[in-house]
Each structure stands twice: as C-alpha cells, then as structure tokens.
Motif scaffolding. Structure first.
Motif, PDB file in Angstrom:
ATOM      1  N   THR A  57       0.838  -1.189   0.000  1.00  0.00           N
ATOM      2  CA  THR A  57       0.000   0.000   0.000  1.00  0.00           C
ATOM      3  C   THR A  57       0.874   1.241   0.000  1.00  0.00           C
ATOM      4  N   VAL A  58       0.682   2.094  -0.974  1.00  0.00           N
ATOM      5  CA  VAL A  58       1.429   3.343  -1.067  1.00  0.00           C
ATOM      6  C   VAL A  58       0.802   4.345  -0.102  1.00  0.00           C
ATOM      7  N   PRO A  59       1.621   5.023   0.689  1.00  0.00           N
ATOM      8  CA  PRO A  59       1.082   6.029   1.613  1.00  0.00           C
ATOM      9  C   PRO A  59       0.404   7.168   0.851  1.00  0.00           C
ATOM     10  N   PRO A  60      -0.458   7.908   1.536  1.00  0.00           N
ATOM     11  CA  PRO A  60      -1.108   9.056   0.891  1.00  0.00           C
ATOM     12  C   PRO A  60      -0.083  10.029   0.316  1.00  0.00           C
ATOM     13  N   TYR A  61      -0.394  10.563  -0.858  1.00  0.00           N
ATOM     14  CA  TYR A  61       0.496  11.554  -1.460  1.00  0.00           C
ATOM     15  C   TYR A  61      -0.264  12.759  -1.996  1.00  0.00           C
ATOM     16  N   VAL A  62      -1.534  12.883  -1.625  1.00  0.00           N
ATOM     17  CA  VAL A  62      -2.295  14.084  -1.939  1.00  0.00           C
ATOM     18  C   VAL A  62      -1.709  15.209  -1.080  1.00  0.00           C
ATOM     19  N   PRO A  63      -1.709  16.450  -1.553  1.00  0.00           N
ATOM     20  CA  PRO A  63      -1.253  17.528  -0.668  1.00  0.00           C
ATOM     21  C   PRO A  63      -2.103  17.554   0.616  1.00  0.00           C
ATOM     22  N   TYR A  64      -1.441  17.709   1.763  1.00  0.00           N
ATOM     23  CA  TYR A  64      -2.189  17.698   3.019  1.00  0.00           C
ATOM     24  C   TYR A  64      -3.234  18.806   3.043  1.00  0.00           C
ATOM     25  N   ARG A  65      -2.931  19.931   2.428  1.00  0.00           N
ATOM     26  CA  ARG A  65      -3.896  21.036   2.395  1.00  0.00           C
ATOM     27  C   ARG A  65      -5.181  20.600   1.687  1.00  0.00           C
ATOM     28  N   THR A  66      -5.080  19.810   0.642  1.00  0.00           N
ATOM     29  CA  THR A  66      -6.263  19.288  -0.053  1.00  0.00           C
ATOM     30  C   THR A  66      -7.051  18.370   0.875  1.00  0.00           C
ATOM     31  N   PHE A  67      -6.360  17.525   1.604  1.00  0.00           N
ATOM     32  CA  PHE A  67      -7.002  16.634   2.573  1.00  0.00           C
ATOM     33  C   PHE A  67      -7.742  17.454   3.634  1.00  0.00           C
ATOM     34  N   GLN A  68      -7.080  18.475   4.155  1.00  0.00           N
ATOM     35  CA  GLN A  68      -7.675  19.339   5.174  1.00  0.00           C
ATOM     36  C   GLN A  68      -8.885  20.081   4.610  1.00  0.00           C
ATOM     37  N   SER A  70      -6.503  15.083  -8.098  1.00  0.00           N
ATOM     38  CA  SER A  70      -6.577  15.409  -6.667  1.00  0.00           C
ATOM     39  C   SER A  70      -7.648  14.572  -5.986  1.00  0.00           C
ATOM     40  N   GLY A  71      -8.783  14.422  -6.639  1.00  0.00           N
ATOM     41  CA  GLY A  71      -9.866  13.625  -6.074  1.00  0.00           C
ATOM     42  C   GLY A  71      -9.490  12.165  -5.935  1.00  0.00           C
ATOM     43  N   THR A  72      -8.816  11.630  -6.944  1.00  0.00           N
ATOM     44  CA  THR A  72      -8.379  10.238  -6.899  1.00  0.00           C
ATOM     45  C   THR A  72      -7.354  10.039  -5.788  1.00  0.00           C
ATOM     46  N   GLN A  73      -6.399  10.962  -5.679  1.00  0.00           N
ATOM     47  CA  GLN A  73      -5.406  10.886  -4.611  1.00  0.00           C
ATOM     48  C   GLN A  73      -6.073  11.021  -3.241  1.00  0.00           C
ATOM     49  N   LEU A  74      -7.060  11.867  -3.150  1.00  0.00           N
ATOM     50  CA  LEU A  74      -7.804  12.065  -1.907  1.00  0.00           C
ATOM     51  C   LEU A  74      -8.521  10.783  -1.496  1.00  0.00           C
ATOM     52  N   MET A  75      -9.195  10.140  -2.429  1.00  0.00           N
ATOM     53  CA  MET A  75      -9.895   8.889  -2.133  1.00  0.00           C
ATOM     54  C   MET A  75      -8.907   7.792  -1.722  1.00  0.00           C
ATOM     55  N   THR A  76      -7.763   7.744  -2.382  1.00  0.00           N
ATOM     56  CA  THR A  76      -6.736   6.774  -2.015  1.00  0.00           C
ATOM     57  C   THR A  76      -6.289   7.018  -0.577  1.00  0.00           C
ATOM     58  N   ALA A  77      -6.056   8.275  -0.220  1.00  0.00           N
ATOM     59  CA  ALA A  77      -5.645   8.612   1.147  1.00  0.00           C
ATOM     60  C   ALA A  77      -6.710   8.176   2.146  1.00  0.00           C
ATOM     61  N   LEU A  78      -7.971   8.478   1.862  1.00  0.00           N
ATOM     62  CA  LEU A  78      -9.057   8.106   2.773  1.00  0.00           C
ATOM     63  C   LEU A  78      -9.120   6.590   2.960  1.00  0.00           C
ATOM     64  N   LYS A  79      -8.914   5.843   1.873  1.00  0.00           N
ATOM     65  CA  LYS A  79      -8.979   4.381   1.951  1.00  0.00           C
ATOM     66  C   LYS A  79      -7.801   3.800   2.716  1.00  0.00           C
ATOM     67  N   VAL A  80      -6.581   4.216   2.400  1.00  0.00           N
ATOM     68  CA  VAL A  80      -5.425   3.609   3.064  1.00  0.00           C
ATOM     69  C   VAL A  80      -5.353   3.992   4.536  1.00  0.00           C
ATOM     70  N   LEU A  81      -5.893   5.138   4.895  1.00  0.00           N
ATOM     71  CA  LEU A  81      -5.903   5.535   6.302  1.00  0.00           C
ATOM     72  C   LEU A  81      -7.089   4.938   7.062  1.00  0.00           C
ATOM     73  N   GLY A  82      -7.933   4.184   6.344  1.00  0.00           N
ATOM     74  CA  GLY A  82      -9.068   3.523   6.986  1.00  0.00           C
ATOM     75  C   GLY A  82     -10.212   4.461   7.314  1.00  0.00           C
ATOM     76  N   ILE A 123       4.492  14.698   6.863  1.00  0.00           N
ATOM     77  CA  ILE A 123       5.046  15.803   7.648  1.00  0.00           C
ATOM     78  C   ILE A 123       3.942  16.782   8.045  1.00  0.00           C
ATOM     79  N   ARG A 124       3.115  17.174   7.093  1.00  0.00           N
ATOM     80  CA  ARG A 124       2.032  18.116   7.392  1.00  0.00           C
ATOM     81  C   ARG A 124       1.004  17.508   8.343  1.00  0.00           C
ATOM     82  N   ALA A 125       0.662  16.243   8.126  1.00  0.00           N
ATOM     83  CA  ALA A 125      -0.296  15.568   9.006  1.00  0.00           C
ATOM     84  C   ALA A 125       0.282  15.430  10.406  1.00  0.00           C
ATOM     85  N   ALA A 126       1.564  15.072  10.492  1.00  0.00           N
ATOM     86  CA  ALA A 126       2.212  14.939  11.801  1.00  0.00           C
ATOM     87  C   ALA A 126       2.236  16.279  12.528  1.00  0.00           C
ATOM     88  N   GLN A 127       2.521  17.348  11.805  1.00  0.00           N
ATOM     89  CA  GLN A 127       2.512  18.674  12.419  1.00  0.00           C
ATOM     90  C   GLN A 127       1.103  19.025  12.913  1.00  0.00           C
TER      91      GLN A 127
END
Length: 182
Positions: free
Chosen positions: A22-33, A61-73, A146-150
């Motif tokens: 599983t590849v970690p999220p790579y969408v910009p954190y600002r987009t996730f936020q 961006s939407g595809t990357q966002l959905m991938t992030a949501l899925k891999v983070l559960g 890094i952004r999520a950790a901050q």
C-alpha cells in the motif's frame, strides 16, 4: 477487478491489489484538510465518491484524496465513511490532534519505529521506501506525512524538516541572520 492469484503456502485467494504494498497518501495535506472542512460544512454523505468530491476537486486530486481516505481507513473500499472520519471531521483541538495521531500511528508503523524527534533524513526516507513507494511519489508521501504529523502535534526532527516548505528556518534565513565579521 484484478484476476485472483493463488498463494500455495496460505490457501487463500488474493487479488493483485491485495498482493501489492500500500502506497502512503500523497495528496497535498492542504487538499485533505480542505476536504475535511468541506465535509464539515456540507455534511458527511453515506458514500464518498466522485459525485461528492468531483465538483470541488480535480480528477487527480480527487483520486489521490480517495486513495488517502482508503489507506488511512477513513472510508471502506466502497467509499462508506468510518466513524473515525466522522470524529475527525467534527473533532476540535486536542481531541482532533490525538485522533489524527492514532490514525497516523496505525498506518505509518515503519515511520513511528523511528525516534521522529531525532531521526535523520536518510532514516526517514528508508522508512518510506519500506512501503514500496517509488521515487516519483516518495517526496509527496513524505510531505503529506510531515504536514499531518505537524497537525497532530507530533515532534519532527529539524533534519527531517530541512529544505521543506514551512520548516522553521531555511538555510538562507539562518545565514542572513548571522552577524558577519568585518
């Protein structure tokens, strides 16, 4: 759907997607936020799909966002939101930071095996390479973390942050701040 593969050692069928790391999220954190804020304003739908994010976020961006949501559960494979997503959207302050930290710790196990307050950039890269992340997206994966950790209040070493946007001081700023001998 990918054709199933048979694992001889463990008599289960696995899809090709399940066999790959599983590849970690790579969408910009600002987009996730921004998406979390969008869900707070508009409400969390029963299912998150392109009809939800499409008008607001570009295709990639939407595809990357959905991938992030899925891999983070935060959503299941069908796009149905988890209780954690609802709590993250509605959470505030220390509660939200603590929840985000738990979500990150659950997914980024190799990264949290490091002492993040003291880790070198090389150690940090190696932890991300352990996910099987290709060099082309490695920097983006690290930037999201890094952004999520901050945002979660996790202390990161200056060595990890060096050369990143938003690092406390850049090399140029430090050099300019030093008094010069005349």
């Amino acid at each position: 759907m990918w054709p199933p593969a048979w694992n001889e050692r463990f008599p289960v069928q696995m899809t090709l997607q399940e066999q790959t790391s599983t590849v970690p999220p790579y969408v910009p954190y600002r987009t996730f936020q921004t998406f979390l804020e969008f869900l707070l304003d508009e409400g969390i739908p029963e299912r998150i799909d392109k009809t939800v994010w499409g008008p607001r976020f570009s295709g990639s961006s939407g595809t990357q966002l959905m991938t992030a949501l899925k891999v983070l559960g935060l959503v299941d494979t069908g796009g149905h939101p988890s209780h954690e997503l609802e709590d993250l959207v509605h959470g505030e302050g220390d509660d939200r930071r603590a929840l985000l930290r738990r979500i990150l710790e659950r997914f980024y196990v190799p990264v949290f095996e490091l002492d993040l307050a003291r880790a070198s950039k090389g150690q940090f890269h190696e932890a991300f390479r352990s996910f099987g992340t290709k060099e082309g997206v490695l920097t983006k994966c690290e930037a999201f973390f890094i952004r999520a950790a901050q945002a979660a209040g996790i202390e990161l070493s200056k060595r990890i942050l060096v050369g990143r946007h938003g690092a406390s001081k850049t090399r140029t700023a430090v050099a300019q701040a030093r008094p010069r001998a005349v």
